[in-house]
Design a protein around this motif. Structure first.
Motif, PDB file in Angstrom:
ATOM      1  N   ILE A  75      22.244  -3.318  43.296  1.00  0.00           N
ATOM      2  CA  ILE A  75      23.030  -2.195  43.832  1.00  0.00           C
ATOM      3  C   ILE A  75      22.764  -1.966  45.319  1.00  0.00           C
ATOM      4  CG2 ILE A  75      23.170  -1.011  41.604  1.00  0.00           C
ATOM      5  CD1 ILE A  75      21.054   0.981  42.686  1.00  0.00           C
ATOM      6  N   ALA A  76      21.829  -2.725  45.909  1.00  0.00           N
ATOM      7  CA  ALA A  76      21.414  -2.461  47.290  1.00  0.00           C
ATOM      8  C   ALA A  76      22.560  -2.591  48.284  1.00  0.00           C
ATOM      9  CB  ALA A  76      20.269  -3.387  47.677  1.00  0.00           C
ATOM     10  N   ASN A  77      23.395  -3.616  48.138  1.00  0.00           N
ATOM     11  CA  ASN A  77      24.461  -3.853  49.119  1.00  0.00           C
ATOM     12  C   ASN A  77      25.521  -2.764  49.129  1.00  0.00           C
ATOM     13  OD1 ASN A  77      23.915  -6.187  50.651  1.00  0.00           O
ATOM     14  ND2 ASN A  77      24.322  -7.480  48.884  1.00  0.00           N
ATOM     15  N   TYR A  78      25.662  -2.043  48.019  1.00  0.00           N
ATOM     16  CA  TYR A  78      26.677  -1.001  47.982  1.00  0.00           C
ATOM     17  C   TYR A  78      26.392   0.063  49.041  1.00  0.00           C
ATOM     18  CZ  TYR A  78      28.179  -3.193  43.678  1.00  0.00           C
ATOM     19  OH  TYR A  78      28.630  -4.109  42.763  1.00  0.00           O
ATOM     20  N   GLN A  79      25.112   0.256  49.378  1.00  0.00           N
ATOM     21  CA  GLN A  79      24.763   1.174  50.460  1.00  0.00           C
ATOM     22  C   GLN A  79      24.466   0.425  51.753  1.00  0.00           C
ATOM     23  OE1 GLN A  79      22.111   4.560  49.797  1.00  0.00           O
ATOM     24  NE2 GLN A  79      20.936   3.994  51.610  1.00  0.00           N
ATOM     25  N   TYR A  80      23.546  -0.533  51.699  1.00  0.00           N
ATOM     26  CA  TYR A  80      23.033  -1.135  52.928  1.00  0.00           C
ATOM     27  C   TYR A  80      23.968  -2.193  53.512  1.00  0.00           C
ATOM     28  CZ  TYR A  80      18.750   1.357  51.921  1.00  0.00           C
ATOM     29  OH  TYR A  80      17.832   2.358  51.679  1.00  0.00           O
ATOM     30  N   GLY A  81      24.911  -2.693  52.738  1.00  0.00           N
ATOM     31  CA  GLY A  81      25.861  -3.661  53.266  1.00  0.00           C
ATOM     32  C   GLY A  81      27.072  -3.022  53.931  1.00  0.00           C
ATOM     33  N   TRP A  82      27.251  -1.720  53.723  1.00  0.00           N
ATOM     34  CA  TRP A  82      28.444  -1.032  54.203  1.00  0.00           C
ATOM     35  C   TRP A  82      28.623  -1.150  55.711  1.00  0.00           C
ATOM     36  CZ3 TRP A  82      32.977   0.965  53.088  1.00  0.00           C
ATOM     37  CH2 TRP A  82      33.555   1.896  53.932  1.00  0.00           C
ATOM     38  N   THR A  83      27.535  -1.068  56.467  1.00  0.00           N
ATOM     39  CA  THR A  83      27.629  -1.058  57.933  1.00  0.00           C
ATOM     40  C   THR A  83      28.338  -2.289  58.481  1.00  0.00           C
ATOM     41  OG1 THR A  83      26.340  -0.720  59.968  1.00  0.00           O
ATOM     42  CG2 THR A  83      25.371  -2.178  58.310  1.00  0.00           C
ATOM     43  N   PHE A  84      28.286  -3.422  57.755  1.00  0.00           N
ATOM     44  CA  PHE A  84      28.920  -4.650  58.243  1.00  0.00           C
ATOM     45  C   PHE A  84      30.436  -4.636  58.064  1.00  0.00           C
ATOM     46  CE2 PHE A  84      24.618  -6.045  56.826  1.00  0.00           C
ATOM     47  CZ  PHE A  84      24.093  -6.219  58.100  1.00  0.00           C
ATOM     48  N   PHE A  85      30.925  -3.778  57.177  1.00  0.00           N
ATOM     49  CA  PHE A  85      32.365  -3.693  56.943  1.00  0.00           C
ATOM     50  C   PHE A  85      33.064  -2.737  57.901  1.00  0.00           C
ATOM     51  CE2 PHE A  85      30.556  -5.070  52.905  1.00  0.00           C
ATOM     52  CZ  PHE A  85      31.437  -6.057  52.481  1.00  0.00           C
ATOM     53  N   VAL A  86      32.306  -1.754  58.443  1.00  0.00           N
ATOM     54  CA  VAL A  86      32.923  -0.686  59.233  1.00  0.00           C
ATOM     55  C   VAL A  86      33.703  -1.202  60.445  1.00  0.00           C
ATOM     56  CG1 VAL A  86      32.459   1.377  60.624  1.00  0.00           C
ATOM     57  CG2 VAL A  86      31.283   1.053  58.437  1.00  0.00           C
ATOM     58  N   PRO A  87      33.135  -2.084  61.292  1.00  0.00           N
ATOM     59  CA  PRO A  87      33.899  -2.528  62.465  1.00  0.00           C
ATOM     60  C   PRO A  87      35.215  -3.222  62.106  1.00  0.00           C
ATOM     61  CG  PRO A  87      31.572  -3.047  62.749  1.00  0.00           C
ATOM     62  CD  PRO A  87      31.747  -2.621  61.321  1.00  0.00           C
TER      63      PRO A  87
END
Length: 429
Positions: free
Chosen positions: A35-47
């Motif tokens: 479940i880690a990427n659901y929070q910590y991976g989000w920043t890479f999708f924003v731009p």
């Protein structure tokens, strides 16, 4: 009849081996990694979301805030199901919802679509998170800080190995495909792990540890009782002010790097070369994971509040130094790692402190009530973006975050420690 009397008269099962207990802990850790990427991976999708649709960053980051809100504020309800029916069903449903959430993101073309996807994923991730941490606290009454820390480490460091793959897939296949493949893959693995997760029966685990540095109650408070305890709200306030700074950096790591013009600068450390933002994101997740068992283990030896004083003070110092020196790409990597190392321990220290204070019988629900403070802290993430947009810089955000951590450090030692001593002493009379 009191919980203490019930505990002495309830039928007990045979004590299980430590190997069995560690196996249960390992299953929980594996689910947390998923479940880690659901929070910590989000920043890479924003731009890429911003570039594709042209929405302002603060509006996009509300999706992250909604994820954290629904990940945390429903944990007490999910914890009640776990305490009553066991962990398996909650984790199974959580895995399904995680997969559906990012599948929705993969198809979304409106802000509301992303909000919905992150809400669904948040509900699922919260069910998995609360269940696994609560289960660890129950299996290891003799090592609560360490067990909670190892479990939380799966969430903190679990996305470290996928930082580069996620960015590569976003670059090569698009962020929608990345949402879909990673969402489905992680959700399916969570569902498989759910079938192997069990809660301990009375008698299967050791008694609470006898340690002069640890204050542990012999009474089991029900959740409704916990909410009436003023000391719970002190812990809640401390959790909020410490959690807000770390969540702000988590959600905005890449945007901060872009604004400071260090994101694409190559950095070489310990024989490895990566762009500053990739290096920072990787090392941040590793240190964010390692800190949880490390400070949990430290707290088992020197006490929870003493450990909070040290860690929160380090966090305040680290945020201040990142504000001063973070415009240099090398210091951006090093200091962001320091900040994450000093921040991630809240997810081992607060659950173990809560269970030490209010007992293990309702640990999943009670720790879940305290964990909702993370959701409250997440409300400050969009506020940080608005402050940055209005001023054109991150200075005020960093100064406030550093000050909040110093305040929490002092509260732990000067108020929480003596107050909890009184509360625990009264609960054993």
């Amino acid at each position: 009849m009191t919980d203490m009397v019930q505990a002495t008269t309830a039928p007990t099962a045979a004590r299980v081996s430590d190997t069995y207990r560690w196996a249960q802990l390992a299953i929980g850790v594996a689910a947390m990694v998923m479940i880690a990427n659901y929070q910590y991976g989000w920043t890479f999708f924003v731009p890429d979301i911003q570039k594709t649709f042209g929405w302002d960053r603060a509006s996009i980051q509300w999706a992250f805030t909604l994820f954290v809100l629904f990940e945390t504020w429903l944990v007490p309800v999910e914890g009640w199901f776990v305490d009553k029916y066991g962990p398996r069903i909650v984790v199974l449903v959580g895995g399904v919802l995680c997969a559906i959430g990012w599948a929705i993101n993969a198809q979304a073309t409106t802000l509301n679509g992303y909000y919905l996807g992150m809400i669904v994923a948040g509900i699922g991730a919260g069910g998995v998170y609360g269940t696994c941490v609560g289960n660890a606290l129950k299996w290891f009454p003799d090592k609560r800080g360490l067990a909670a820390g190892i479990t939380a480490a799966g969430f903190g460091a679990g996305s470290a190995l996928t930082v580069a793959p996620i960015q590569a897939m976003i670059r090569d296949s698009g962020f929608q495909t990345t949402f879909l493949y990673f969402g489905l893959g992680q959700g399916i693995i969570i569902c498989i792990l759910a079938f192997f997760l069990l809660a301990p029966k009375p008698g299967q685990v050791p008694n609470v540890v006898a340690n002069a540095a640890l204050l542990q109650t012999r009474r089991n408070y029900q959740p409704t009782e916990v909410l009436r305890q003023p000391i719970f709200w002190l812990m809640y306030f401390m959790f909020v002010i410490v959690g807000a700074g770390g969540l702000m950096v988590t959600a905005n790591l890449k945007p901060i790097a872009l604004d400071w013009k260090v994101d694409a600068v190559p950095v070489t450390l310990v024989g490895m070369t990566m762009t500053a933002v990739t290096f920072a994101a990787t090392i941040d997740r590793v240190l964010n994971g390692l800190t949880r068992p490390f400070f949990g283990w430290i707290s088992d030896m020197i006490g929870r509040e003493n450990t909070m004083f040290i860690a929160f003070g380090m966090e305040g110092f680290g945020i201040w130094m990142l504000y001063l020196w973070g415009h240099d790409p090398i210091w951006f990597v090093i200091l962001s790692g320091f900040v994450f190392f000093a921040w991630g321990e809240i997810y081992s220290l607060f659950p173990s402190t809560c269970t030490d204070t209010f007992g293990a019988k309702f640990a999943t629900t009670n720790a879940g009530l305290l964990y909702t403070a993370k959701g409250t802290a997440a409300l400050l993430v969009p506020l940080a973006n608005y402050v940055q947009q209005s001023s054109g810089h991150w200075d005020n955000v960093f100064i406030l975050a550093a000050g909040a951590n110093i305040l929490a450090s002092l509260l732990a030692l000067l108020l929480l420690k003596p107050w909890r001593k009184v509360v625990v002493a009264q609960s054993t009379i």
